[in-house]
Design an enzyme around this catalytic site. Structure first.
Site: not given
Ligand code: NDP
Length: 312
Positions: A137, A140-141
């Site tokens: 993701c 997200c990261d």
């Protein structure tokens, strides 16, 4: 135990759309959205940035913002939401039974809208370095890879989207594609190929994720055309190779296909069990869009409503 009219399992576009329709039909649905940890309230859209293809939003909107709107609309008509994961179901008798870690619930009808999740490569080192370089993701990261070199695996729309998004942070993005062509739509391909920070490694398979014990440092790759093996240094690896349906808890309870997707009767949302309906990605290998999930979630609510009325 009180028997509910309708339990909806899942809180993505399919679950919430089913809830909006069922609540407006005065079925007073009970919806399990999943726990913050482990489950994934709001589904995959919580992991995306801009959604530009949902009709009615000409300027686009953020995935999480969109799910907040879905949720609000479902609650407005009286959907009751439980923030727990469903851990077990028993569809072998009536009323149908749905269990969480803290309790058991009974319902005349159930809608399955548990969605799908990311697929992983399954190579050595991948799990070891998850959260330490390996991710599925970018939203997200991606932030953790400022000025770094990152790899993206895959040749579909998801891989193009991840690669393009990662250029906001990374100094360099290399997309590893196992074939010599992309599967992604033209517009997404072009966007990625035009980006000066993105390059492509064709016929390239990841065989192992390498690291120093704490974080990943690169990958071992195989060129499947020349059969040559080599190593690539990189700080991050984003796996974007598709999804698998969240249908584990329904194994043995309803018919699933070979890939684990819930089988529905063509043209309807009916599953192999009376009173159990399905919508969204858990029953859709092919389209997997927010708008199709919302559409099939609506179908599930209408089918459940009709089924409940006939039963009375
Ligand atoms: P796809 O199934 O479309 O693509 C998966 C890609 O991963 C393919 O290129 C496939 O290669 C590759 N792949 C699969 N397994 C492996 C493996 N073990 N090793 C290396 N590569 C592998 O999945 P996506 O998640 O990209 O997209 C799913 C659906 O969601 C599509 O319908 C897509 O259009 C949609 N989508 C739309 C977006 C948008 O419009 N904004 C964004 C993201 C997704 P091969 O081609 O060789 O099989």
């Amino acid at each position: 135990m009180n028997t509910e009219n309708l339990i909806i399992i899942g809180s993505g576009p399919a679950g919430y759309t089913a809830a909006i329709y069922a609540a407006r039909a005065e079925l007073k649905p009970l919806l399990f959205e999943g726990e913050r940890l482990g489950g994934n309230p709001g589904g995959q859209l919580m992991l995306t940035t801009d959604v530009e293809n949902f009709p009615g939003f000409p300027d686009g909107l953020l995935g999480p913002e969109m799910m907040e709107k879905f949720k609000k609309q479902a609650e407005r008509f009286g959907t009751r939401i439980v923030s727990e994961d469903v851990t077990r179901v028993d569809f072998s008798k009536t009323p149908l039974s749905v269990q969480t870690a803290s309790g058991a619930y009974a319902a005349h009808a159930v809608i399955i809208a548990t969605g799908a999740g990311a697929l992983w490569l399954g190579v050595p080192g991948e799990q070891t370095y998850q959260g330490h370089g390996v991710s599925a993701c970018a939203t997200c990261d991606g932030f953790f890879f400022k000025d770094k070199h990152v790899l993206v695996v895959g040749g579909g729309d998801a891989a193009m989207e991840e690669a393009t998004f990662l250029t906001k942070f990374a100094s360099r993005v290399t997309v590893l594609v196992r074939k010599d062509s992309l599967r992604a739509s033209k517009i997404m391909q072009e966007r990625a190929q035009k980006d000066p920070k993105i390059s492509f490694a064709w016929n390239t398979e990841v065989k192992e994720v390498l690291g120093d014990g704490k974080k990943m440092t690169g990958v071992r790759v195989l060129n499947n055309k020349t059969n040559e093996e080599g190593e690539m240094t990189a700080d991050g690896l984003f796996v974007a190779i598709g999804h698998k349906p969240n249908s584990e808890i329904f194994k043995g309870q309803i018919e699933l296909d070979a890939k684990g997707y819930v089988v529905t009767k063509p043209g309807t949302s009916a599953t192999s069990v009376e009173g159990v309906f399905a919508g969204g990605d858990v029953a859709d290998y092919r389209y997997r869009q927010a708008v199709t999930a919302a559409g099939t979630g609506c179908m599930a609510a209408l089918d459940a409503e009709k089924w409940l009325a006939a039963r009375e």
